[in-house]
Design an enzyme around this catalytic site. Structure first.
Site, mmCIF file in Angstrom:
data_model
loop_
_atom_site.group_PDB
_atom_site.id
_atom_site.type_symbol
_atom_site.label_atom_id
_atom_site.label_comp_id
_atom_site.label_asym_id
_atom_site.label_seq_id
_atom_site.Cartn_x
_atom_site.Cartn_y
_atom_site.Cartn_z
ATOM 1 N N ASP A 7 0.848 -1.205 0.000
ATOM 2 C CA ASP A 7 0.000 0.000 0.000
ATOM 3 C C ASP A 7 0.882 1.252 0.000
ATOM 4 O O ASP A 7 1.976 1.240 0.565
ATOM 5 C CB ASP A 7 -0.878 0.016 1.263
ATOM 6 N N ASN A 8 0.383 2.327 -0.627
ATOM 7 C CA ASN A 8 1.116 3.602 -0.556
ATOM 8 C C ASN A 8 0.477 4.543 0.468
ATOM 9 O O ASN A 8 0.905 5.686 0.608
ATOM 10 C CB ASN A 8 1.184 4.291 -1.933
ATOM 11 N N THR A 45 -5.128 6.480 0.641
ATOM 12 C CA THR A 45 -6.409 6.497 1.361
ATOM 13 C C THR A 45 -6.460 5.420 2.433
ATOM 14 O O THR A 45 -7.384 5.410 3.245
ATOM 15 C CB THR A 45 -7.597 6.292 0.388
ATOM 16 N N GLY A 46 -5.499 4.516 2.429
ATOM 17 C CA GLY A 46 -5.467 3.459 3.439
ATOM 18 C C GLY A 46 -4.756 3.924 4.694
ATOM 19 O O GLY A 46 -4.186 5.014 4.724
ATOM 20 N N ASP A 82 4.171 1.892 -4.225
ATOM 21 C CA ASP A 82 3.184 2.471 -5.128
ATOM 22 C C ASP A 82 3.079 1.570 -6.356
ATOM 23 O O ASP A 82 4.105 1.301 -7.005
ATOM 24 C CB ASP A 82 3.654 3.889 -5.511
ATOM 25 N N TYR A 101 -11.436 7.459 -13.093
ATOM 26 C CA TYR A 101 -11.712 6.215 -12.366
ATOM 27 C C TYR A 101 -12.372 5.187 -13.289
ATOM 28 O O TYR A 101 -11.876 4.076 -13.446
ATOM 29 C CB TYR A 101 -12.621 6.539 -11.179
HETATM 30 P P1 NAD Z 1 -9.873 2.513 -0.297
HETATM 31 O O1 NAD Z 1 -9.586 3.848 -0.851
HETATM 32 O O2 NAD Z 1 -10.227 2.385 1.147
HETATM 33 O O3 NAD Z 1 -8.668 1.504 -0.565
HETATM 34 C C1 NAD Z 1 -7.770 1.645 -1.627
HETATM 35 C C2 NAD Z 1 -6.376 1.311 -1.111
HETATM 36 O O4 NAD Z 1 -5.444 1.413 -2.198
HETATM 37 C C3 NAD Z 1 -5.886 2.289 -0.032
HETATM 38 O O5 NAD Z 1 -5.298 1.584 1.015
HETATM 39 C C4 NAD Z 1 -4.882 3.165 -0.773
HETATM 40 O O6 NAD Z 1 -3.917 3.739 0.069
HETATM 41 C C5 NAD Z 1 -4.306 2.178 -1.774
HETATM 42 N N1 NAD Z 1 -3.730 2.823 -2.961
HETATM 43 C C6 NAD Z 1 -4.272 3.810 -3.722
HETATM 44 N N2 NAD Z 1 -3.442 4.131 -4.713
HETATM 45 C C7 NAD Z 1 -2.350 3.320 -4.595
HETATM 46 C C8 NAD Z 1 -1.137 3.188 -5.325
HETATM 47 N N3 NAD Z 1 -0.867 3.954 -6.393
HETATM 48 N N4 NAD Z 1 -0.224 2.266 -4.901
HETATM 49 C C9 NAD Z 1 -0.474 1.502 -3.818
HETATM 50 N N5 NAD Z 1 -1.601 1.593 -3.085
HETATM 51 C C10 NAD Z 1 -2.525 2.482 -3.484
HETATM 52 O O7 NAD Z 1 -11.034 1.896 -1.202
HETATM 53 P P2 NAD Z 1 -11.866 0.537 -1.083
HETATM 54 O O8 NAD Z 1 -13.281 0.911 -0.969
HETATM 55 O O9 NAD Z 1 -11.249 -0.371 -0.097
HETATM 56 O O10 NAD Z 1 -11.658 -0.040 -2.546
HETATM 57 C C11 NAD Z 1 -10.746 -1.096 -2.816
HETATM 58 C C12 NAD Z 1 -10.840 -1.487 -4.280
HETATM 59 O O11 NAD Z 1 -12.169 -1.914 -4.579
HETATM 60 C C13 NAD Z 1 -10.520 -0.343 -5.235
HETATM 61 O O12 NAD Z 1 -9.809 -0.851 -6.331
HETATM 62 C C14 NAD Z 1 -11.882 0.143 -5.678
HETATM 63 O O13 NAD Z 1 -11.846 0.720 -6.954
HETATM 64 C C15 NAD Z 1 -12.691 -1.152 -5.660
HETATM 65 N N6 NAD Z 1 -14.123 -0.885 -5.477
HETATM 66 C C16 NAD Z 1 -14.617 -0.520 -4.256
HETATM 67 C C17 NAD Z 1 -15.969 -0.249 -4.106
HETATM 68 C C18 NAD Z 1 -16.582 0.116 -2.775
HETATM 69 O O14 NAD Z 1 -17.794 0.371 -2.720
HETATM 70 N N7 NAD Z 1 -15.858 0.157 -1.689
HETATM 71 C C19 NAD Z 1 -16.812 -0.312 -5.218
HETATM 72 C C20 NAD Z 1 -16.259 -0.644 -6.454
HETATM 73 C C21 NAD Z 1 -14.917 -0.949 -6.565
#
Ligand code: NAD
Ligand code: UDP
Length: 314
Positions: free
Chosen positions: A32-33, A36-37, A57, A144
């Site tokens: 993870d980078n 948002t995590g 990343d 996106y």
């Molecule tokens: P989130 O933002 O909580 O998690 C995304 C994670 O990816 C974070 O920990 C962030 O730090 C990490 N990240 C972002 N860019 C990065 C990079 N360049 N390198 C390394 N790490 C990176 O979102 P989520 O809701 O947990 O979503 C997780 C996945 O599921 C995503 O791919 C999202 O598109 C997909 N998704 C989620 C939903 C939903 O409703 N939660 C719906 C459709 C798709």
């Protein structure tokens, strides 16, 4: 025991997935980078010998020896993915290219977290996997939506051309504990506003619909899709078909939290989909999967999580 890489593992869904895979006795790399995590989401896993956290990343190459890859890295909330739109599309496209290269070299199975957003503002309702969607290629959601569509294309091309074992899941709106307080999506916004007795901000008139899935159900679907041995590569919808309007949802959150919040109406952002509901018959027949958690139970757990989180921030 399998060696598994979870990208975006410190995020909302990723952290639940890491916990589930560790509990099943696997050896995990969580990458993870921290855009948002948060380490808070996975702090309780850090002492486990089978859990390795790496700050990296996905727009850069990554090398490891693994059997399975769950590619979840990508901000999912509109305000976060629009914050740096160019970075968002790079994350989806370069991220999946790097992970596909890794999968090809290791002979690993790779699952891509795609999204209901690839259907755009859908003109078919509910959405089935064979619908190609209605996406604006040049709007504020395109970084996106188009990034995820391109990631799906790359997954299928690596599958056809290089015989990589690929899986695509299209995730619909998912909620639960470990969402960030500043996430900006509707579930976290409404719950936090209600708990603080602040105005509940509905964008538009609230007639737009969404269908909300609890995170443990979703994670169950991810694991089933990854491990199905019928050669089913998808794409497959994963979500809860119980659809509601955003106005009804706001009223329900006020009721569940016993809040004094008032509802206020704000401008609707452009390209906001009018309705969304998954057809999950494919997931039912191919994966024997369907959501089990009732919305009330899921929301009460999420409300409890946010009230603890807000207490810690005081
Ligand atoms: P989130 O933002 O909580 O998690 C995304 C994670 O990816 C974070 O920990 C962030 O730090 C990490 N990240 C972002 N860019 C990065 C990079 N360049 N390198 C390394 N790490 C990176 O979102 P989520 O809701 O947990 O979503 C997780 C996945 O599921 C995503 O791919 C999202 O598109 C997909 N998704 C989620 C939903 C939903 O409703 N939660 C719906 C459709 C798709
Ligand atoms: N929304 C809202 N108020 C908020 C946040 C979101 O009315 O404070 C609306 C948003 O315009 C959309 C729906 O709720 O119609 C779901 O938004 P979210 O950002 O959670 O996810 P989306 O499904 O749009 O990606």
């Amino acid at each position: 025991m399998k060696r598994i890489l979870v990208t975006g593992g410190a995020g909302f869904i990723g952290s639940h997935l890491c916990e589930r895979l560790l509990n099943e006795g696997n050896d995990l790399i969580c990458l993870d980078n921290f855009f948002t995590g948060s380490k808070d989401n996975i702090r309780h896993l850090l002492g486990n010998d089978h859990f390795e956290l790496i700050r990296h990343d996905v727009t850069k190459e990554f090398f490891a020896e693994v059997d399975q890859i769950y590619n979840l890295a990508c901000p999912a909330s509109p305000p976060h993915y629009q914050y740096n739109a160019i970075k968002t599309i790079k994350t989806s496209v370069l991220g999946v290219l790097h992970m596909l290269g890794l999968a090809k070299r290791c002979g690993a199975t790779i699952l891509q977290a795609s999204t209901s957003e690839i259907y755009g503002d859908p003109q078919v309702h509910p959405q089935k996997e064979d619908y190609w969607g209605n996406v604006n290629p040049i709007g504020i959601r395109s970084c996106y939506d188009e990034g995820k569509r391109c990631a799906e294309t790359l997954m299928m091309d690596y599958h056809r051309q290089n015989h990589v074992d690929t899986r695509i899941v299209r995730i619909f709106n998912t909620y639960g504990p470990n969402m960030a307080v500043n996430d900006g999506r509707v579930v976290s916004n409404f719950i936090i506003q209600a708990l603080q007795n602040k105005d509940i901000t509905i964008y538009g008139d609230g007639s737009q619909t969404r269908s909300f899935c609890y995170v443990s159900d979703l994670v169950d679907g991810l694991v089933k899709m990854m491990n199905n041995n019928k050669g089913f590569v998808g794409p497959v919808n994963l979500g809860n078909p119980s659809e509601r309007s955003i106005l009804d949802f706001a009223k329900y959150i006020i009721e569940l939290t016993n809040s004094n919040s008032k509802i206020v109406f704000k401008e609707l952002p452009s390209d906001d989909p009018v309705k969304r509901k998954p057809d999950i018959s494919l997931a039912k027949s191919k994966l024997d999967w369907e959501p089990r958690v009732d919305i009330k139970d899921g929301l009460l757990k999420t409300i409890e999580y946010f009230s603890t989180k807000l207490g810690e921030l005081k």
